[in-house]
Design a protein around this motif. Structure first.
Motif, PDB file in Angstrom:
ATOM      1  N   ALA A 154      -3.042 -13.687   6.650  1.00 25.32           N
ATOM      2  CA  ALA A 154      -2.786 -12.704   7.698  1.00 25.32           C
ATOM      3  C   ALA A 154      -1.687 -11.731   7.299  1.00 25.32           C
ATOM      4  O   ALA A 154      -1.761 -10.538   7.601  1.00 25.32           O
ATOM      5  CB  ALA A 154      -2.410 -13.420   8.995  1.00 25.32           C
ATOM      6  N   TRP A 155      -0.657 -12.228   6.610  1.00 22.62           N
ATOM      7  CA  TRP A 155       0.484 -11.386   6.219  1.00 22.62           C
ATOM      8  C   TRP A 155       0.031 -10.248   5.322  1.00 22.62           C
ATOM      9  O   TRP A 155       0.420  -9.097   5.510  1.00 22.62           O
ATOM     10  CB  TRP A 155       1.538 -12.256   5.530  1.00 22.62           C
ATOM     11  N   TYR A 156      -0.831 -10.564   4.359  1.00 20.57           N
ATOM     12  CA  TYR A 156      -1.342  -9.503   3.488  1.00 20.57           C
ATOM     13  C   TYR A 156      -2.382  -8.636   4.186  1.00 20.57           C
ATOM     14  O   TYR A 156      -2.365  -7.403   4.064  1.00 20.57           O
ATOM     15  CB  TYR A 156      -1.927 -10.109   2.208  1.00 20.57           C
ATOM     16  N   ALA A 157      -3.305  -9.253   4.907  1.00 25.87           N
ATOM     17  CA  ALA A 157      -4.407  -8.502   5.508  1.00 25.87           C
ATOM     18  C   ALA A 157      -3.949  -7.620   6.660  1.00 25.87           C
ATOM     19  O   ALA A 157      -4.437  -6.489   6.824  1.00 25.87           O
ATOM     20  CB  ALA A 157      -5.486  -9.473   5.996  1.00 25.87           C
ATOM     21  N   ARG A 158      -3.010  -8.109   7.482  1.00 28.06           N
ATOM     22  CA  ARG A 158      -2.625  -7.402   8.706  1.00 28.06           C
ATOM     23  C   ARG A 158      -1.368  -6.565   8.569  1.00 28.06           C
ATOM     24  O   ARG A 158      -1.071  -5.764   9.465  1.00 28.06           O
ATOM     25  CB  ARG A 158      -2.432  -8.414   9.839  1.00 28.06           C
ATOM     26  N   TRP A 159      -0.644  -6.752   7.442  1.00 25.67           N
ATOM     27  CA  TRP A 159       0.619  -6.039   7.373  1.00 25.67           C
ATOM     28  C   TRP A 159       0.905  -5.462   6.001  1.00 25.67           C
ATOM     29  O   TRP A 159       0.998  -4.238   5.831  1.00 25.67           O
ATOM     30  CB  TRP A 159       1.761  -6.956   7.834  1.00 25.67           C
ATOM     31  N   ARG A 160       1.030  -6.297   4.992  1.00 27.27           N
ATOM     32  CA  ARG A 160       1.534  -5.820   3.705  1.00 27.27           C
ATOM     33  C   ARG A 160       0.598  -4.821   3.031  1.00 27.27           C
ATOM     34  O   ARG A 160       1.026  -3.751   2.589  1.00 27.27           O
ATOM     35  CB  ARG A 160       1.777  -7.018   2.781  1.00 27.27           C
ATOM     36  N   MET A 161      -0.668  -5.143   2.952  1.00 28.69           N
ATOM     37  CA  MET A 161      -1.594  -4.246   2.263  1.00 28.69           C
ATOM     38  C   MET A 161      -1.819  -2.950   3.033  1.00 28.69           C
ATOM     39  O   MET A 161      -1.817  -1.870   2.430  1.00 28.69           O
ATOM     40  CB  MET A 161      -2.898  -4.978   1.948  1.00 28.69           C
ATOM     41  N   PRO A 162      -1.969  -2.968   4.360  1.00 27.10           N
ATOM     42  CA  PRO A 162      -2.059  -1.689   5.081  1.00 27.10           C
ATOM     43  C   PRO A 162      -0.814  -0.823   4.917  1.00 27.10           C
ATOM     44  O   PRO A 162      -0.911   0.410   4.853  1.00 27.10           O
ATOM     45  CB  PRO A 162      -2.252  -2.133   6.537  1.00 27.10           C
ATOM     46  N   ALA A 163       0.376  -1.462   4.834  1.00 22.11           N
ATOM     47  CA  ALA A 163       1.611  -0.694   4.665  1.00 22.11           C
ATOM     48  C   ALA A 163       1.670  -0.040   3.292  1.00 22.11           C
ATOM     49  O   ALA A 163       2.056   1.121   3.157  1.00 22.11           O
ATOM     50  CB  ALA A 163       2.818  -1.601   4.872  1.00 22.11           C
ATOM     51  N   LEU A 164       1.279  -0.782   2.246  1.00 22.65           N
ATOM     52  CA  LEU A 164       1.306  -0.223   0.888  1.00 22.65           C
ATOM     53  C   LEU A 164       0.265   0.874   0.712  1.00 22.65           C
ATOM     54  O   LEU A 164       0.439   1.780  -0.108  1.00 22.65           O
ATOM     55  CB  LEU A 164       1.075  -1.333  -0.125  1.00 22.65           C
ATOM     56  N   LYS A 165      -0.785   0.822   1.497  1.00 27.83           N
ATOM     57  CA  LYS A 165      -1.820   1.861   1.437  1.00 27.83           C
ATOM     58  C   LYS A 165      -1.248   3.222   1.814  1.00 27.83           C
ATOM     59  O   LYS A 165      -1.748   4.267   1.369  1.00 27.83           O
ATOM     60  CB  LYS A 165      -2.969   1.488   2.384  1.00 27.83           C
ATOM     61  N   LYS A 166      -0.173   3.236   2.599  1.00 27.30           N
ATOM     62  CA  LYS A 166       0.432   4.472   3.076  1.00 27.30           C
ATOM     63  C   LYS A 166       1.731   4.820   2.360  1.00 27.30           C
ATOM     64  O   LYS A 166       2.306   5.878   2.614  1.00 27.30           O
ATOM     65  CB  LYS A 166       0.716   4.361   4.575  1.00 27.30           C
ATOM     66  N   LEU A 167       2.211   3.943   1.480  1.00 27.87           N
ATOM     67  CA  LEU A 167       3.541   4.115   0.909  1.00 27.87           C
ATOM     68  C   LEU A 167       3.520   5.110  -0.247  1.00 27.87           C
ATOM     69  O   LEU A 167       2.861   4.880  -1.257  1.00 27.87           O
ATOM     70  CB  LEU A 167       4.074   2.764   0.411  1.00 27.87           C
ATOM     71  N   PRO A 168       4.258   6.221  -0.144  1.00 27.75           N
ATOM     72  CA  PRO A 168       4.314   7.183  -1.247  1.00 27.75           C
ATOM     73  C   PRO A 168       4.801   6.510  -2.524  1.00 27.75           C
ATOM     74  O   PRO A 168       5.667   5.633  -2.496  1.00 27.75           O
ATOM     75  CB  PRO A 168       5.320   8.233  -0.751  1.00 27.75           C
ATOM     76  N   GLY A 169       4.234   6.914  -3.632  1.00 27.79           N
ATOM     77  CA  GLY A 169       4.599   6.336  -4.919  1.00 27.79           C
ATOM     78  C   GLY A 169       3.769   5.139  -5.312  1.00 27.79           C
ATOM     79  O   GLY A 169       3.787   4.712  -6.471  1.00 27.79           O
ATOM     80  N   CYS A 170       3.017   4.572  -4.345  1.00 30.26           N
ATOM     81  CA  CYS A 170       2.196   3.394  -4.611  1.00 30.26           C
ATOM     82  C   CYS A 170       0.802   3.807  -5.093  1.00 30.26           C
ATOM     83  O   CYS A 170       0.128   4.613  -4.453  1.00 30.26           O
ATOM     84  CB  CYS A 170       2.070   2.531  -3.357  1.00 30.26           C
TER      85      CYS A 170
END
Length: 234
Positions: A154-170
């Motif tokens: 859940a941590w990766y699916a609901r939070w970490r990966m969606p956040a990195l999808k929007k993070l500049p430089g990633c």
């Protein structure tokens, strides 16, 4: 493969690795790309807990990554399992290969398969089918219980990966699970540069304070490999 090298002979090893060994590995069936990284000496958050199991090799200075169509590309030759076995080294290695590979100190190896991935805002900077980005962050760890496994998912699916999808430089993030090796879980972050990673990663706590609270409570449940997560440059 995570490992260290001695100072004496390191230049010869790196010349062999990049000039002979990696090009030969790229010719093996199913292998798509190869990359070699040097780890940066970065502070690790206090919430991260590392294994105290001394049987887990503790090399951290260099990381060699190979990508393939699937995990079967990394299966050992059947002769390795013969009785008597020819040894742990691959059976088709040359004398020079054996000499150079023996220089690796504290080597730890994992074969992993990709579970999920998302592209970041800079995904267009990655050429299809090539090695990962100039800067990576590579974590490897175990969760320890079924409940922790569910929360990790859940941590990766609901939070970490969606956040990195929007993070500049990633450039992107890939979540992996183990086929063979000490760590059951792996995560590979890609960034356009070390500077971009160092500038942007700390902003996640400010952008998502409610998720940072979840992170602080959850991450100590994991047991990381020595030195994980590793920040490294190709």
């Amino acid at each position: 493969s995570w490992y260290n090298l001695p100072d004496n002979g390191r230049d010869d090893y790196l010349s062999w690795l990049h000039g002979a060994y990696l090009p030969r590995l790229l010719k093996k069936p199913g292998v798509l790309w190869a990359a070699h990284y040097a780890s940066e000496k970065m502070p690790i958050p206090s919430r991260i807990r590392h294994t105290d199991d001394r049987s887990v090799p503790a090399g951290t200075d260099y990381i060699m990554l190979l990508g393939a169509e699937n995990s079967h590309a990394f299966s050992k030759d059947v002769r390795v399992f013969a009785d008597p076995a020819p040894g742990k080294l691959e059976v088709d290695l040359t004398a020079e290969d054996r000499k150079m590979l023996s220089m690796r100190i504290g080597e730890r190896v994992n074969i992993m398969t990709e579970e999920a991935r998302v592209d970041g805002p800079e995904a267009g900077q990655r050429e299809v089918g090539t090695a990962p980005s100039p800067c990576i962050q590579l974590g490897s760890f175990n969760a320890g219980s079924r409940e922790a496994e569910d929360e990790l998912l859940a941590w990766y699916a609901r939070w970490r990966m969606p956040a990195l999808k929007k993070l500049p430089g990633c450039v992107g993030i890939r979540k992996m699970v183990s086929v063979s090796g000490w760590a059951k879980h792996g995560v590979l972050y890609e960034f356009v540069s070390l500077e971009a990673r160092n500038e942007r990663i700390p902003t996640l706590a400010k952008l998502y304070p409610e998720m940072e609270a979840w992170t602080n409570a959850f991450i100590p449940k994991l047991t990381h490999a020595p030195g994980s997560p590793h920040v490294a440059r190709r």
